[in-house]
Scaffold this motif. Structure first.
Motif, short mmCIF file in Angstrom:
data_model
loop_
_atom_site.label_atom_id
_atom_site.label_comp_id
_atom_site.label_asym_id
_atom_site.label_seq_id
_atom_site.Cartn_x
_atom_site.Cartn_y
_atom_site.Cartn_z
N LEU A 535 0.77 -1.18 -0.10
CA LEU A 535 0.10 0.01 0.06
C LEU A 535 0.85 1.35 -0.09
N THR A 536 0.72 2.15 -1.01
CA THR A 536 1.47 3.17 -1.21
C THR A 536 1.13 4.59 -0.94
N GLY A 537 -0.05 4.81 -0.46
CA GLY A 537 -0.62 6.18 -0.25
C GLY A 537 -0.60 7.08 -1.53
N ASP A 538 0.01 8.12 -1.56
CA ASP A 538 0.07 9.04 -2.77
C ASP A 538 1.53 9.34 -3.26
N LEU A 539 2.17 8.39 -2.78
CA LEU A 539 3.94 8.37 -3.21
C LEU A 539 4.19 8.89 -4.59
N GLU A 540 5.04 10.08 -4.41
CA GLU A 540 5.54 10.46 -6.09
C GLU A 540 6.95 9.76 -6.31
N PRO A 541 7.46 10.01 -7.37
CA PRO A 541 8.52 9.32 -7.67
C PRO A 541 9.73 9.40 -6.96
N GLU A 542 9.95 10.59 -6.34
CA GLU A 542 10.86 10.82 -5.24
C GLU A 542 10.98 9.93 -4.34
N SER A 543 9.67 9.82 -3.89
CA SER A 543 9.85 9.00 -2.40
C SER A 543 9.85 7.44 -3.05
N GLN A 544 9.44 7.14 -4.22
CA GLN A 544 9.31 5.66 -4.78
C GLN A 544 10.85 5.38 -4.89
N ARG A 545 11.71 6.39 -5.42
CA ARG A 545 12.98 5.91 -5.64
C ARG A 545 13.55 5.74 -4.12
N ALA A 546 13.44 6.61 -3.22
CA ALA A 546 13.99 6.70 -2.13
C ALA A 546 13.80 5.03 -1.49
N ILE A 547 12.61 4.61 -1.39
CA ILE A 547 12.11 3.44 -0.82
C ILE A 547 13.07 2.22 -1.62
N LEU A 548 12.95 2.57 -2.89
CA LEU A 548 13.88 1.52 -3.70
C LEU A 548 15.11 1.47 -3.32
N ALA A 549 15.84 2.57 -3.00
CA ALA A 549 17.30 2.62 -2.71
C ALA A 549 17.36 2.21 -0.97
#
Length: 641
Positions: A535-549
């Motif tokens: 579940l991801t709320g409204d995450l934008e690419p900036e935070s998506q990349r941070a989670i991936l990292a």
């Protein structure tokens, strides 16, 4: 001087910039103010006096329960500032909304209570007209002469003419027609006003259909009971197509709720008027009158709460041209034939029994989710409302959508009574606006929120609602693990929280891409009955990349696509999740273009099965024998956002 201290009727000066508005709006331009207001004068004496009376009424009911404190001022003077979200949602479901705002029906019920009292003390002929006119004038002054109040007064004057002059139905129709023409000439924008249409239709229904149906019922019922049934029935049927167009629902309990609540409207309003007037003389007597006004108000509130809780209180109806046309044809068919049913006791009993079965649903709803449901994406329009099963009648809820009624209905359909944890991914209205619907009649143990407390207004509203319901609010911690029954989840984000603006206000609207509110959304990996759900709320690419990292294991069976499927998605993030099923919560015909074709193409390219609430309605996931299954339901309500 601050803007919140500007008084109604006061003239002020301010500097700012005129900005254009959307084409077709009733407003010519919007002034973006850049200076505090500078008062030019004070409101006229009669508005100052009315404000003293309004303040006196609020003080007179200050010791009453919350819903009473909100409803009595709404009945007397159209002051809905204290009407709770819960009560407003219940009023919408039961067709009692006209009682919580200024309406012609409300004023008509007041006159219907007051004029017979005047007759009892010997007032006749022109005296009745004077009493009625004074009541209408007092109502307009207290409620403030705004367009909605003047509409209500016009409809009330038509009712006054009918009740004091013994006029024929033809005269009443003529009066209504003149009132409509005059109001439209004075304000042409009323031609597009839903409130005006509802006022006219309700009055027309009472004038045209009420007498016919009253005469039919009077063949086997007492006259007073025939009147009590025919008036709300006629008004409700006349308004049904417009209500369905606005809400996407048809209330099945509206007539009964209005029938039961109607007798209490007059006493509550009259006693409220008395409390307001006495407050100018003596506070103790005002509190006594306010206490007395609270008892009929409690009855109205009870009818609203109990009626809204019935399983079949309202039915969904497509708010489309075809849907409303079909409903209008059905209503016209009832208009042509209902008097025959009303005139026959056996036919009426059969009709009431059938309606009771539909409302009470003793065998359950055919459209309810299956008993083995695990995860439901509620159809809440343009927003998120997610439910994860945690036991019998127990669930963890993630976000509440924008509409309390839609979220409440979803949870009722699922039979959820206990919510150990309610997670609010972030504080945008499309994720927290329906909080009151979740809290309505359920035990919520704890609300878990993002540490980023913006937009400030929504954050404060959540805190206030939680305090009213005595629910603890706590901020999530990065990488914390929680478990409720067989349900377990790990918080993957936020690991860091953006700095709040100095004034705590939102730095962006709910539709802005890349806003800090979106990027501070709670992301959680859920494990339930062999399924992994991200579940991801409204995450934008900036935070998506941070989670991936961060190196987190993002592999999941189901992905709740961030931000309603907006175009702002990081392909590497989607690839890392590699879900079997992607679910998107978005409203039909929304203004944002969600879900974006780019995102749908990205999911399709990865061979991910995708389901969207805007086209499939509520989404129910089961996992029988470890075989992931998706059950779709038709879309519920339209999006006007």
């Amino acid at each position: 001087m601050k803007w919140q201290s500007v008084r109604y009727g006061q003239h002020v000066e301010a500097t700012g910039r005129l900005e254009p508005v959307e084409a077709g709006s009733n407003v010519a331009a919007m002034l973006s103010v850049r200076s505090p207001p500078r008062p030019i004068d004070e409101p006229p004496w009669w508005l100052r006096a009315a404000e003293h009376v309004r303040a006196g009424l609020r003080e007179a009911v200050s010791g009453q329960p919350e819903d009473v404190r909100g409803l009595v001022p709404a009945l007397v003077m159209g002051d809905v500032s204290a009407v709770s979200t819960d009560l407003n949602a219940d009023f919408q479901t039961t067709g009692l909304t006209h009682l919580s705002a200024v309406s012609g029906t409300n004023l008509t019920l007041l006159l219907a209570f007051l004029l017979p009292l005047a007759r009892l003390i010997g007032v006749r002929a022109r005296g009745l007209t004077i009493v009625g006119v004074l009541t209408v004038v007092a109502f307009v002054v207290l409620a403030r002469p705004q367009p909605s109040v003047l509409r209500a007064a016009a409809m009330g004057l038509i009712a006054l003419a009918a009740m004091t002059n013994g006029g024929t139905r033809r005269r009443a129709v003529r009066s209504l027609s003149v009132a409509v023409i005059v109001l439209l000439l004075l304000d042409t924008s009323l031609a597009r006003s839903a409130g005006f249409a509802l006022s006219v239709l309700a009055t027309a229904g009472i004038v045209l259909l009420g007498p016919i149906w009253r005469d039919a019922l009077a063949k086997w019922l007492p006259g007073w009971l025939a009147d009590a049934i025919s008036c709300p029935l006629a008004a409700q049927l006349a308004c049904t197509p417009v209500v369905a167009w606005l809400s996407g629902q048809v209330s099945l309990v509206a007539v009964g709720a209005n029938l039961l609540a109607g007798p209490a409207v007059g006493p509550a309003t009259i006693l409220g008027f008395v409390a307001a007037g006495v407050a100018l003389l003596n506070n103790d007597l005002a509190h006594l009158a306010g206490w007395a006004a609270g008892w009929p108000a409690r009855w109205i509130i009870l009818i609203a709460h109990e009626g809204a809780d019935l399983p079949g209180a309202s039915g969904d109806w497509p708010a489309t041209v075809l849907g409303v046309t079909v409903l209008t044809v059905l209503c016209l068919a009832l208009v042509l034939g209902l008097h025959r049913i009303l005139a026959r006791p056996i036919a009426m009993i059969v009709a009431v029994v059938v309606l009771a079965v539909v409302i009470l649903r003793p065998v359950g709803s055919l459209s309810r989710p299956p008993n083995d449901w695990l995860f439901v994406v509620c159809d809440v329009g343009q927003g998120d409302g997610l439910v994860l099963r945690a036991g019998d009648r127990t669930a963890v809820v993630v976000d509440t959508g924008p509409d309390p009624a839609a979220m409440d209905k979803c949870l009722r359909d699922l039979g959820v009574k206990h919510i150990p944890v309610l997670v609010l991914s972030h504080f945008h209205a499309d994720h927290v606006g329906g909080l009151a619907g979740v809290l309505n009649g359920r035990r919520v143990d704890e609300i878990e929120v993002t540490p980023y407390a913006a937009p400030r207004a929504e954050y404060e509203r959540v805190r206030n609602l939680a305090a009213q319901h005595k629910v603890d609010v706590r901020s999530v911690a990065f990488h914390e693990v929680r478990q409720v029954g067989a349900l377990q989840w790990t918080t993957l984000w936020p690991a860091r929280v953006p700095a709040l603006p100095a004034d705590g206000a939102s730095s962006a609207t709910s539709s802005d891409e890349g806003s800090p509110e979106n990027n501070a959304s709670i992301a959680m990996m859920v494990e339930l009955s062999g399924l992994r759900i991200l579940l991801t709320g409204d995450l934008e690419p900036e935070s998506q990349r941070a989670i991936l990292a961060s190196g987190a294991d993002l592999r999941a069976d189901i992905l709740k696509v961030p931000h309603h499927g907006s175009a702002q998605q990081d392909p590497a993030f989607i690839n890392a999740v590699n879900p079997r099923l992607a679910v998107i919560s978005a409203g039909r015909n929304n203004d944002y273009g969600h879900p974006a074709p780019r995102t749908l193409n990205l999911l399709s390219h990865n061979a991910v099965r995708t389901a969207v609430t805007s086209t499939s309605g509520a989404l129910t996931i089961t996992n029988p024998d470890n075989r992931l299954a998706l059950i779709r339901r038709r879309p519920m309500s339209p999006t006007r956002k």
